[in-house]
Design an enzyme around this catalytic site. Structure first.
Site: not given
Length: 580
Positions: A2, A27, A71, A97-98, A453, A457, A460, A476, A575
């Protein structure tokens, strides 16, 4: 994950808190809330993004305030679960936050003492505990309950009747901006930029009392002083600057980010020397940073012949390999909880530690023995773009310096050719991707992490299921997925793997999968096999890794825009991942 913000000064606090939360919305953006003192406590909460309701707290008055953008961890997104949380009397407000790991035990004790809870959150135990200790001095009450809390937290706290904010840090970031007779606090430096460039980064265990025109900090009951640091970023760097999304702006900033990082690493000769002396290296990272670290492992082992493994930060504690003499932790934000925990464990096992991060004063810089800053500048979009390119630039420059500048020409050509990538037409590839349910990305060698990557992207920000594979792994298992409905994106450049990669592409076409290939210009063989061929400038293999990664960022971006996704704030993501 957060974001929290606080203000005390001579301006109205609610607009400043609102603007601060807007800058921290990367965040978390499930809900938000603001509390002000004027002199009574007033609170406003809202379900959803603050950017969708940014004037809704305008009725709050007072020159002291705290705010929070969430969040969700404990409890679904709702107005009830939104911060700030209050005690039963409504006189004490807390933003957090936490995670409070022992909240269930604390909650049971409070309920046994008659406290009635209104939310599902872990945070709500905090104002109730403070209320039990409170007798007119908020700083003393907060200091009294902190030993009861287990976990990680950054806290901002108000109490009706006291013109001050009490701030606490343990494991989660918190910054104090020092202005002219005003102070602003934030989870990072972004909310501070409009008001001051002078900042104090709190240390773990700090409890601060911020009043009108003065502040004091204690740690374990003892007064301490913290260095005032100048923030390097500017307000202009965190604005869109005419771009539709922050992600697109940050993609276009990559030539400068790449060059700035090369210069930054060149000044870190002691760190490069310590890497050169290592018998073996372990890199710990998560997400995009882990993909950049895989590029590093290929380079270190093939060019420098130093054994280098990459371990996910969340997995390191299960097989830390005590014999590794150097552990490098990579985190864009510098707050990635799993990576920080891995570095702490590595230090306890006697390893030398290096942090690679983009954020000055972040938590990881306090854990590692030495720090290498990537200098990408602020990155607002949740999906990492220029921070990835900067991390790869840092790793390539390290290898360049370790090998007596053997990659100097290759690195010089990258910045020259990055702008050429921005003008490539991706519309045909977007048309294929946007209608797909599943996308497969394939590459070999250093192009395997580039494929990973690119797939990350795409999933996401477009919400299309996408997976990256080493091309040799298709046979495979993933071959079972190939059909007309499963496009494949292949990275195929002139190198030692080119012939076998071409065979993989032909095997894909033989199974009727639509094929998008990214390769070097004037490659007639690729044009023959691919449905859509994206041709990049003819540069070295190292340069091609950078340029192809940028193309994959742009492909994901334009596909997400075509699907009308929220590009900068994809659902369920934040983020900075500050919880394990």
């Amino acid at each position: 994950m957060c974001g929290i913000v606080g203000y005390i000064g001579y301006h109205e606090a609610a607009p400043i808190c609102t603007n601060g939360l807007l800058s921290l919305e990367y965040r978390g953006y499930d809900s938000f809330g603001i509390a002000t003192l004027a002199p009574s406590l007033s609170v406003y909460k809202h379900l959803g993004k603050i950017s969708d309701a940014k004037t809704s707290a305008s009725h709050l008055t007072g020159t002291i305030g705290i705010g929070h953008t969430r969040w969700a961890t404990h409890g679904v997104p709702s107005e009830i679960n939104a911060h700030p949380h209050l005690d039963e009397a409504g006189k004490i407000a807390v933003v957090h936050n936490g995670i409070i790991e022992n909240y269930a035990e604390l909650k049971r004790g409070l309920e046994e003492r008659g406290v009635v809870f209104t939310s599902q959150t872990d945070t709500e135990v905090i104002p109730h505990l403070i209320a039990e200790k409170y007798s007119g001095n908020l700083f003393e009450a907060v200091s009294g309950i902190i030993p009861l809390l287990e976990g990680s937290y950054a806290l901002l706290i108000l109490a009706e009747g006291e013109e001050k904010i009490v701030a606490v840090r343990k494991g989660s970031p918190l910054v104090l901006g020092i202005g002219d007779q005003e102070f602003i606090l934030g989870s990072d430096a972004l909310p501070l930029l409009e008001y001051t460039r002078n900042a104090v980064y709190f240390e773990d265990g700090d409890i601060a009392e911020i009043g009108r025109g003065e502040y004091r900090i204690h740690n374990t009951g003892v007064p301490v002083s913290r260095e005032i640091t100048e923030i390097e970023w500017s307000g202009d760097e965190v604005r869109k600057g005419g771009f539709r999304h922050f992600m697109l702006k940050e993609i276009y900033e990559q030539p400068d980010a790449f060059a700035n990082t090369l210069s930054s690493v060149k000044r870190c000769s002691e760190i490069v020397d310590s890497i050169k002396k290592a018998r073996s290296i372990t890199v710990v990272a998560c997400g995009t940073s882990a993909n950049a670290s895989l590029v590093f492992s290929y380079l270190m082992e093939s060019v420098c012949h130093i054994p280098t493994r990459v371990v996910l930060g969340s997995e390191f504690k299960y097989f830390p390999t005590p014999g590794t003499d150097l552990v490098i932790g990579v985190s864009q934000s510098g707050e990635t909880a799993d990576t920080i925990a891995a570095l702490k464990l590595a230090k306890s096992l006697g390893a030398q530690t290096i942090a690679v991060t983009n954020v000055l004063g972040s938590s990881i810089t306090r854990v590692a023995s030495s720090v290498l800053y990537t200098r990408a500048g602020p990155e607002i979009s949740v999906a990492a773009t220029k921070s990835f390119i900067s991390q790869v630039a840092a790793f390539m420059q390290i290898v360049n310096l370790l090998t007596d500048h053997s990659l100097e020409a290759e690195l010089a050509e990258v910045r020259r050719y990055i702008p050429d990538v921005f003008t490539i037409d991706l519309s045909k590839a977007v048309d294929i991707c946007k209608d797909a349910a599943t996308l497969l990305y394939i590459g070999r060698g250093m192009f395997y992490p580039a494929a990973l990557e690119g797939a990350l992207k795409m999933k996401e920000i477009s919400y299309i299921h996408a997976e990256g594979y080493a091309a040799g792994e298709l046979k495979h298992g993933p071959f079972a997925l190939l059909s007309l409905e499963t496009p494949v994106i292949g990275l195929c450049f002139s190198s030692t793997v080119y012939p076998v990669m071409m065979s993989n592409l032909k095997e894909v076409k033989a199974r009727s999968a639509p094929l998008i290939v990214i390769g070097k210009e004037h490659d007639a063989d690729l044009e023959e096999v691919a449905d859509v061929c994206i041709m990049l400038p003819d540069v070295s293999e190292y340069g091609s890794v950078i340029l192809s990664s940028i193309i994959l960022q742009l492909l994901a971006y334009h596909t997400a825009v075509a699907l009308e996704r929220d590009v900068d704030m994809p659902r369920n993501l934040a983020k900075s991942v500050t919880v394990e």
